[in-house]
Design a protein around this motif. Structure first.
Motif, PDB file in Angstrom:
ATOM      1  N   LYS A  47       0.899  -1.171   0.066  1.00  0.00           N
ATOM      2  CA  LYS A  47      -0.060   0.043  -0.142  1.00  0.00           C
ATOM      3  C   LYS A  47       0.886   1.294  -0.048  1.00  0.00           C
ATOM      4  O   LYS A  47       1.926   1.266   0.969  1.00  0.00           O
ATOM      5  N   LEU A  48       0.702   2.267  -1.032  1.00  0.00           N
ATOM      6  CA  LEU A  48       1.573   3.160  -1.038  1.00  0.00           C
ATOM      7  C   LEU A  48       0.616   4.468  -0.676  1.00  0.00           C
ATOM      8  O   LEU A  48      -0.464   4.874  -1.430  1.00  0.00           O
ATOM      9  N   THR A  49       1.053   5.578   0.252  1.00  0.00           N
ATOM     10  CA  THR A  49       0.474   6.732   0.411  1.00  0.00           C
ATOM     11  C   THR A  49       1.254   7.761   0.102  1.00  0.00           C
ATOM     12  O   THR A  49       2.267   7.945   0.855  1.00  0.00           O
ATOM     13  N   ALA A  50       0.981   9.019  -0.737  1.00  0.00           N
ATOM     14  CA  ALA A  50       2.087  10.133  -0.955  1.00  0.00           C
ATOM     15  C   ALA A  50       1.224  11.204  -0.126  1.00  0.00           C
ATOM     16  O   ALA A  50       0.107  11.602  -0.611  1.00  0.00           O
ATOM     17  N   PRO A  51       1.910  11.887   0.705  1.00  0.00           N
ATOM     18  CA  PRO A  51       1.346  12.920   1.339  1.00  0.00           C
ATOM     19  C   PRO A  51       0.943  14.202   0.667  1.00  0.00           C
ATOM     20  O   PRO A  51      -0.095  14.930   0.731  1.00  0.00           O
ATOM     21  N   GLU A  52       1.877  14.430  -0.464  1.00  0.00           N
ATOM     22  CA  GLU A  52       1.791  15.554  -1.297  1.00  0.00           C
ATOM     23  C   GLU A  52       1.276  15.232  -2.681  1.00  0.00           C
ATOM     24  O   GLU A  52       1.631  15.957  -3.743  1.00  0.00           O
ATOM     25  N   GLY A  53       1.009  13.675  -3.259  1.00  0.00           N
ATOM     26  CA  GLY A  53       0.954  13.201  -4.667  1.00  0.00           C
ATOM     27  C   GLY A  53       2.106  13.354  -5.183  1.00  0.00           C
ATOM     28  O   GLY A  53       3.146  13.785  -4.783  1.00  0.00           O
ATOM     29  N   ALA A  54       2.238  11.951  -5.654  1.00  0.00           N
ATOM     30  CA  ALA A  54       3.386  11.663  -6.801  1.00  0.00           C
ATOM     31  C   ALA A  54       3.202  10.679  -7.563  1.00  0.00           C
ATOM     32  O   ALA A  54       1.682  10.400  -8.063  1.00  0.00           O
ATOM     33  N   LYS A  55       3.861  10.159  -8.421  1.00  0.00           N
ATOM     34  CA  LYS A  55       3.831   8.948  -9.109  1.00  0.00           C
ATOM     35  C   LYS A  55       4.698   7.961  -9.074  1.00  0.00           C
ATOM     36  O   LYS A  55       5.982   8.203  -8.960  1.00  0.00           O
ATOM     37  N   LEU A  56       4.627   6.710  -8.859  1.00  0.00           N
ATOM     38  CA  LEU A  56       5.386   5.570  -8.992  1.00  0.00           C
ATOM     39  C   LEU A  56       5.792   5.257 -10.321  1.00  0.00           C
ATOM     40  O   LEU A  56       5.091   4.996 -11.446  1.00  0.00           O
ATOM     41  N   VAL A  57       7.230   5.735 -10.540  1.00  0.00           N
ATOM     42  CA  VAL A  57       7.403   5.564 -12.158  1.00  0.00           C
ATOM     43  C   VAL A  57       8.561   4.650 -12.362  1.00  0.00           C
ATOM     44  O   VAL A  57       8.745   4.479 -13.621  1.00  0.00           O
ATOM     45  N   GLY A  58       8.684   3.725 -11.237  1.00  0.00           N
ATOM     46  CA  GLY A  58       9.792   2.670 -11.792  1.00  0.00           C
ATOM     47  C   GLY A  58      10.277   1.698 -10.470  1.00  0.00           C
ATOM     48  O   GLY A  58       9.813   2.317  -9.494  1.00  0.00           O
ATOM     49  N   ALA A  59      10.639   0.549 -10.574  1.00  0.00           N
ATOM     50  CA  ALA A  59      11.010  -0.209  -9.755  1.00  0.00           C
ATOM     51  C   ALA A  59      12.299  -1.098 -10.399  1.00  0.00           C
ATOM     52  O   ALA A  59      12.549  -1.037 -11.541  1.00  0.00           O
ATOM     53  N   SER A  60      13.034  -1.626  -9.445  1.00  0.00           N
ATOM     54  CA  SER A  60      14.462  -2.148  -9.809  1.00  0.00           C
ATOM     55  C   SER A  60      14.698  -3.262  -8.537  1.00  0.00           C
ATOM     56  O   SER A  60      14.132  -3.058  -7.499  1.00  0.00           O
ATOM     57  N   SER A  61      15.251  -4.373  -8.616  1.00  0.00           N
ATOM     58  CA  SER A  61      15.557  -5.228  -7.834  1.00  0.00           C
ATOM     59  C   SER A  61      16.877  -5.999  -8.499  1.00  0.00           C
ATOM     60  O   SER A  61      16.752  -6.685  -9.602  1.00  0.00           O
TER      61      SER A  61
END
Length: 164
Positions: A47-61
């Motif tokens: 679950k993701l909560t952004a206090p001021e709004g944002a975008k998840l633009v990528g991930a890596s592992s």
């Protein structure tokens, strides 16, 4: 005196900039699904909560050759999964990444993900001003979401109670 004011102003500015960059997305209930030998992909959920709004633009592992943000949705009567360039995180609203919906996909796994281990995942966010930030996580690997009720194992099934 003006040198002191300039130094204090610069320190305040730098502190403010550091604070703005550390205002991060809250991540809760994160986990990755365990795999079996030969399985080359799995999902990570949270679950993701952004206090001021944002975008998840990528991930890596480092555990995967490819890591992408995905969505699953029905198109007609067919469930389709596809990579998306960004996932909107509206200010103050929790966005759930879950099986059957949005999730982080770990593809081309370098080794199976065993239950009760962890897998490192780095999420990349972009705020409303376009500033990118990264958040490093160590996700627990499980067969179901942590805290979710698991189905009883076959060995727990009591056949003696049945009347045949």
């Amino acid at each position: 005196m003006s040198l002191i004011r300039t130094t204090v102003a610069l320190a305040c500015l730098l502190t403010g900039a550091a604070f703005a960059q550390t205002a991060s997305v809250k991540v809760e209930g994160a986990w990755a699904r365990a795999t079996v030998q030969g399985q080359k992909g799995t999902g990570a959920f949270m679950k993701l909560t952004a206090p001021e709004g944002a975008k998840l633009v990528g991930a890596s592992s480092p555990a995967a050759g490819v890591t992408e943000v995905h969505e699953m949705k029905m198109e007609g009567d067919v469930m389709k999964m596809r990579a998306i360039p960004a996932l909107d995180l509206p200010a103050g609203k929790t966005v759930e990444l879950k099986p059957g919906g949005y999730h982080v996909m770990l593809l081309d796994l370098k080794a199976p993900l065993a239950k009760d281990t962890t897998v490192p995942v780095t999420l990349t966010f972009k705020d409303a001003k376009g500033t990118e930030s990264k958040q490093e996580l160590n996700l627990p690997v499980a067969t179901t979401a942590p805290g979710a009720a698991a189905a009883p194992a076959a060995a727990d099934h009591q056949h003696g109670a049945h009347k045949h």
